[in-house]
Scaffold this active site. Structure first.
Site, PDB file in Angstrom:
ATOM      1  N   ASP A   1       0.858  -1.311  -0.057  1.00 37.17           N
ATOM      2  CA  ASP A   1      -0.138  -0.024   0.109  1.00 37.17           C
ATOM      3  C   ASP A   1       0.970   1.282   0.188  1.00 37.17           C
ATOM      4  O   ASP A   1       0.992   1.787   0.858  1.00 37.17           O
ATOM      5  CB  ASP A   1      -0.860   0.130   1.134  1.00 37.17           C
ATOM      6  CG  ASP A   1      -0.138  -0.124   2.512  1.00 37.17           C
ATOM      7  OD1 ASP A   1       0.886  -0.390   2.698  1.00 37.17           O
ATOM      8  OD2 ASP A   1      -0.912   0.114   3.500  1.00 37.17           O
TER       9      ASP A   1
ATOM     10  N   HIS B   1       9.660  -0.211   8.956  1.00 34.10           N
ATOM     11  CA  HIS B   1       8.780  -1.427   9.035  1.00 34.10           C
ATOM     12  C   HIS B   1       8.947  -2.358   7.933  1.00 34.10           C
ATOM     13  O   HIS B   1       9.021  -3.395   7.857  1.00 34.10           O
ATOM     14  CB  HIS B   1       7.283  -0.742   9.469  1.00 34.10           C
ATOM     15  CG  HIS B   1       6.933  -0.364  10.460  1.00 34.10           C
ATOM     16  ND1 HIS B   1       7.192  -0.838  11.688  1.00 34.10           N
ATOM     17  CD2 HIS B   1       6.616   1.252  10.530  1.00 34.10           C
ATOM     18  CE1 HIS B   1       6.752   0.167  12.558  1.00 34.10           C
ATOM     19  NE2 HIS B   1       6.337   1.341  11.986  1.00 34.10           N
TER      20      HIS B   1
END
Ligand code: BDR
Ligand code: CA
Length: 303
Positions: free
Chosen positions: A8, A238
């Site tokens: 995303d 992340h």
């Protein structure tokens, strides 16, 4: 390694995709897109824009626009920016998505590369859950699913309980953890250890002015978010940390347990131990200096 990234994009997604393009060990078979940091059409547009910027060519298959059972989805644009890539507002449409939807693309590529395909999922898990629902053989065909998501025995980052990717579609995530897939979970236990600083991004901009300069620009917005919530002058790496785990699991420390994702109530999205579920390898830590340096070395290849 044959790899698909389910993504995303997303500032930290952009770094993960750049690293995947740069590393000679990875053959990137495609990107599948998902709502999350942006609406899904923006995710797909950003994915195609990033591939072009990184001089890479692979299909982009658009995935789910909404979490399972939801009628609306509203991205928080204060974290990754109004269009997902920092303060950028003018992201061009480059090329087109495949005709095939993400879940069909995942199912087909897993069949065609049975036992060889790694999927690195760095957004909500709706596409993966859809692929599992579509093909009973999908779980077996995929060699490994490496997930950026979750937090074991520690607080979340979007609520006190939940990490953002799993929070955004807890039911889909729970379906994935019930499956027989070979799953590696790279959650906050590991990714909060890999902190990128503005100086790291300046280094990337120096060694690879075009790509590193772009990454520095979009991270500037992301750093601003982390400063605004008083966390740090920098950001957790992340998604790129999860990407590195696909290739170098020996740099991580793991535990094993079955996992359940809470699907309702205040604790929605929380990952808890459930010994009745199939075992998942969960990263508890990572060699953080190695991860940051490996990310920087990879970006330096994209000059
Ligand atoms: C995850 O959530 C998104 O905001 C990031 O791109 C990352 O995949 C971190 O919780
Ligand atoms: Ca992401």
């Amino acid at each position: 390694m044959k790899l698909i990234i389910d993504t995303d994009p997303g500032v930290d997604d952009a770094l993960a995709i750049a690293i995947a393009v740069a590393l000679p060990e990875i053959s990137l078979l495609g990107l599948t897109t998902i709502f999350g940091n942006t609406f899904v059409p923006q995710s797909s547009r950003n994915a195609r824009f990033l591939l072009d910027l990184f001089a890479a060519d692979c299909p982009v298959a658009e995935g789910a626009a909404l979490p399972w059972g939801a009628e609306t989805y509203d991205p928080a644009d204060n974290v990754h920016g109004p269009e997902g890539l920092g303060a950028r507002a003018d992201i061009p449409q480059i090329g087109q998505n495949t005709d095939e939807a993400a879940a069909d693309f995942l199912v087909r590529l897993a069949q065609e590369n049975a036992g060889e395909l790694t999927i690195c999922a760095i957004g909500p898990l709706t596409n993966i859950a859809d692929a599992l629902a579509r093909d009973p053989g999908f779980a077996r065909n995929v060699k490994e699913l490496v997930i950026m998501g979750g937090a074991l025995d520690q607080p979340g980052n979007i609520t006190p309980f939940a990490e953002a990717n799993l929070f955004h579609d807890a039911a889909a995530a729970d379906a994935v953890f019930q499956s027989e897939m070979n799953i590696v979970m790279i959650g906050l236990n590991a990714t909060l250890q890999t902190l990128l600083t503005p100086a790291d991004l300046t280094d990337m901009a120096r060694t690879a002015p075009k790509v590193g300069g772009f990454l520095e620009e979009i991270h500037d917005f992301y750093f601003g978010f982390y400063r605004s919530v008083g966390i740090m002058d920098g950001c957790p790496m992340h998604d790129a940390t999860s990407l590195l785990a696909c290739l170098w699991p020996e740099r991580f420390k793991f535990t094993e347990t079955g996992v359940r994702v809470i699907v309702d109530g205040d604790e929605i999205g929380q990952t808890i131990r459930d010994e009745s579920r199939p075992n998942v390898r969960i990263a508890l830590g990572v060699e953080a200096d190695w991860a940051i340096q490996t990310a920087k070395n990879a970006v330096a290849q994209l000059h």
